[in-house]
Design a protein around this motif. Structure first.
Motif, PDB file in Angstrom:
ATOM      1  N   ALA A   1       0.835  -1.205   0.000  1.00 56.36           N
ATOM      2  CA  ALA A   1       0.000   0.000   0.000  1.00 56.36           C
ATOM      3  C   ALA A   1       0.869   1.254   0.000  1.00 56.36           C
ATOM      4  CB  ALA A   1      -0.907   0.005   1.227  1.00 56.36           C
ATOM      5  N   PRO A   2       0.526   2.252  -0.844  1.00 51.77           N
ATOM      6  CA  PRO A   2       1.289   3.503  -0.853  1.00 51.77           C
ATOM      7  C   PRO A   2       1.042   4.290   0.423  1.00 51.77           C
ATOM      8  CG  PRO A   2      -0.641   3.702  -2.253  1.00 51.77           C
ATOM      9  CD  PRO A   2      -0.573   2.267  -1.831  1.00 51.77           C
ATOM     10  N   ARG A   3       1.993   5.104   0.791  1.00 52.20           N
ATOM     11  CA  ARG A   3       1.847   5.947   1.982  1.00 52.20           C
ATOM     12  C   ARG A   3       0.853   7.072   1.690  1.00 52.20           C
ATOM     13  NH1 ARG A   3       7.776   7.917   3.153  1.00 52.20           N
ATOM     14  NH2 ARG A   3       7.420   8.582   0.995  1.00 52.20           N
ATOM     15  N   PRO A   4       0.122   7.531   2.696  1.00 52.13           N
ATOM     16  CA  PRO A   4      -0.843   8.626   2.477  1.00 52.13           C
ATOM     17  C   PRO A   4      -0.190   9.859   1.877  1.00 52.13           C
ATOM     18  CG  PRO A   4      -1.202   7.600   4.604  1.00 52.13           C
ATOM     19  CD  PRO A   4       0.053   7.000   4.061  1.00 52.13           C
ATOM     20  N   GLU A   5       1.038  10.178   2.339  1.00 54.19           N
ATOM     21  CA  GLU A   5       1.706  11.366   1.799  1.00 54.19           C
ATOM     22  C   GLU A   5       2.053  11.203   0.322  1.00 54.19           C
ATOM     23  OE1 GLU A   5       4.842   9.262   4.488  1.00 54.19           O
ATOM     24  OE2 GLU A   5       2.670   9.550   4.387  1.00 54.19           O
ATOM     25  N   ASP A   6       2.298   9.959  -0.110  1.00 49.60           N
ATOM     26  CA  ASP A   6       2.585   9.719  -1.525  1.00 49.60           C
ATOM     27  C   ASP A   6       1.335   9.940  -2.381  1.00 49.60           C
ATOM     28  OD1 ASP A   6       5.192   9.117  -0.956  1.00 49.60           O
ATOM     29  OD2 ASP A   6       4.887   6.952  -0.917  1.00 49.60           O
ATOM     30  N   MET A   7       0.182   9.540  -1.852  1.00 51.54           N
ATOM     31  CA  MET A   7      -1.062   9.750  -2.596  1.00 51.54           C
ATOM     32  C   MET A   7      -1.384  11.235  -2.712  1.00 51.54           C
ATOM     33  SD  MET A   7      -3.548   6.589  -1.486  1.00 51.54           S
ATOM     34  CE  MET A   7      -3.216   6.622   0.275  1.00 51.54           C
ATOM     35  N   LEU A   8      -1.134  11.979  -1.628  1.00 50.21           N
ATOM     36  CA  LEU A   8      -1.362  13.433  -1.676  1.00 50.21           C
ATOM     37  C   LEU A   8      -0.407  14.085  -2.672  1.00 50.21           C
ATOM     38  CD1 LEU A   8      -1.794  14.133   2.150  1.00 50.21           C
ATOM     39  CD2 LEU A   8      -3.559  14.403   0.381  1.00 50.21           C
ATOM     40  N   SER A   9       0.824  13.628  -2.668  1.00 50.56           N
ATOM     41  CA  SER A   9       1.823  14.167  -3.595  1.00 50.56           C
ATOM     42  C   SER A   9       1.438  13.876  -5.040  1.00 50.56           C
ATOM     43  CB  SER A   9       3.198  13.563  -3.290  1.00 50.56           C
ATOM     44  OG  SER A   9       4.154  13.972  -4.250  1.00 50.56           O
ATOM     45  N   ALA A  10       0.949  12.663  -5.300  1.00 48.30           N
ATOM     46  CA  ALA A  10       0.552  12.293  -6.663  1.00 48.30           C
ATOM     47  C   ALA A  10      -0.636  13.127  -7.132  1.00 48.30           C
ATOM     48  CB  ALA A  10       0.210  10.804  -6.721  1.00 48.30           C
ATOM     49  N   ALA A  11      -1.599  13.349  -6.244  1.00 50.55           N
ATOM     50  CA  ALA A  11      -2.769  14.162  -6.602  1.00 50.55           C
ATOM     51  C   ALA A  11      -2.333  15.590  -6.941  1.00 50.55           C
ATOM     52  CB  ALA A  11      -3.776  14.165  -5.465  1.00 50.55           C
ATOM     53  N   ARG A  12      -1.435  16.159  -6.118  1.00 47.30           N
ATOM     54  CA  ARG A  12      -0.937  17.519  -6.395  1.00 47.30           C
ATOM     55  C   ARG A  12      -0.199  17.571  -7.723  1.00 47.30           C
ATOM     56  NH1 ARG A  12       0.421  17.455  -0.838  1.00 47.30           N
ATOM     57  NH2 ARG A  12       2.578  16.909  -1.384  1.00 47.30           N
ATOM     58  N   ALA A  13       0.595  16.533  -7.994  1.00 48.73           N
ATOM     59  CA  ALA A  13       1.381  16.509  -9.235  1.00 48.73           C
ATOM     60  C   ALA A  13       0.471  16.498 -10.467  1.00 48.73           C
ATOM     61  CB  ALA A  13       2.298  15.298  -9.245  1.00 48.73           C
ATOM     62  N   HIS A  14      -0.624  15.762 -10.398  1.00 48.52           N
ATOM     63  CA  HIS A  14      -1.565  15.742 -11.530  1.00 48.52           C
ATOM     64  C   HIS A  14      -2.182  17.131 -11.740  1.00 48.52           C
ATOM     65  CE1 HIS A  14      -1.418  11.319 -11.006  1.00 48.52           C
ATOM     66  NE2 HIS A  14      -1.760  11.291 -12.283  1.00 48.52           N
TER      67      HIS A  14
END
Length: 248
Positions: free
Chosen positions: A204-217
């Protein structure tokens, strides 16, 4: 006069040499090419019906076993689709066979620090960055409510600590749909499928990684609409950074 061909320890009578050349494998390969040429020559499109097995044997002058072997190969390549009880049709000719091969390649050496998976992700990064200029030219000042909704959904899922795999796929597909060259779209979708299928191996990805990916998009979209190619490439780097870190 009798002629023989000396192939090391085997001595083959000249009359039997043509039989070797017409081996089942060679016939099947020839039949594969003949069926593909038939599709092209007759202008058939995806979903169009192909002749029956008997008709192909007659039209192509090959055996039934050769046609069956050729069809099996063409089905695996997604060039032909067999609908039992209905016949044979031109397949979707998708990137699925390539995707499956790349996924399997990425899984072959799981103990090798995910080298195969990193290779796949690096190829996708290279493709995305190579398309930065046409994407930013196409999307400059372009409004699109669908992609805005996708990005908003990513933000919501990321805030909840939820994956947004489907939104990720739709974002990248929607971003490339307005481009003239649709091969870019198909290649991107193929590589997206490859790395999405292999990412679960990392846990499972870390929550901070998911937030980072959303911001990057979101940043990628903003840069594209601003026509800022450099900012778009930097956003791509940020987008893949967590994944590359996990694979390393």
């Amino acid at each position: 006069m009798s002629i023989t061909l000396d192939l090391g320890e085997a001595v083959i009578p000249h009359g039997a040499y043509s039989t070797l050349l017409a081996s089942p494998a060679t016939q099947a390969e020839t039949t594969i090419t003949a069926i593909k040429n038939y599709i092209l020559r007759t202008g058939l499109q995806v979903g169009d019906a192909l002749p029956t097995e008997s008709q192909l044997c007659s039209d192509l002058g090959v055996s039934r076993s050769s046609v069956r072997e050729a069809v099996r190969t063409l089905v695996a390549l997604d060039i032909v689709e067999v609908r039992h009880g209905h016949g044979m049709f031109v397949g979707k000719v998708s990137m699925r066979p390539m995707v499956e091969s790349l996924v399997f390649r990425g899984l072959l050496n799981p103990g090798d620090d995910h080298r195969g998976l990193r290779d796949i992700v690096e190829v996708r990064i290279t493709l995305d960055k190579a398309l930065a200029e046409p994407v930013t030219q196409t999307w400059k000042n372009r409004q699109d409510t669908e992609i805005d909704q996708i990005v908003a959904q990513m933000d919501v899922h990321a805030q909840k600590g939820e994956l947004f795999t489907e939104q990720d796929r739709r974002f990248h597909i929607r971003l490339l749909e307005p481009l003239d060259n649709h091969l870019f779209l198909h290649l991107t979708e193929a590589f997206w499928a490859v790395h999405t299928l292999t990412v679960p191996l990392l846990g499972a990805p870390r929550p901070e990684d998911m937030l980072s990916a959303a911001r990057a998009h979101r940043t990628m979209l903003q840069a594209a609409r601003a026509g800022d190619t450099q900012a778009y490439r930097e956003a791509i780097t940020d987008h893949y950074a967590p994944l590359l870190a996990a694979l390393t």
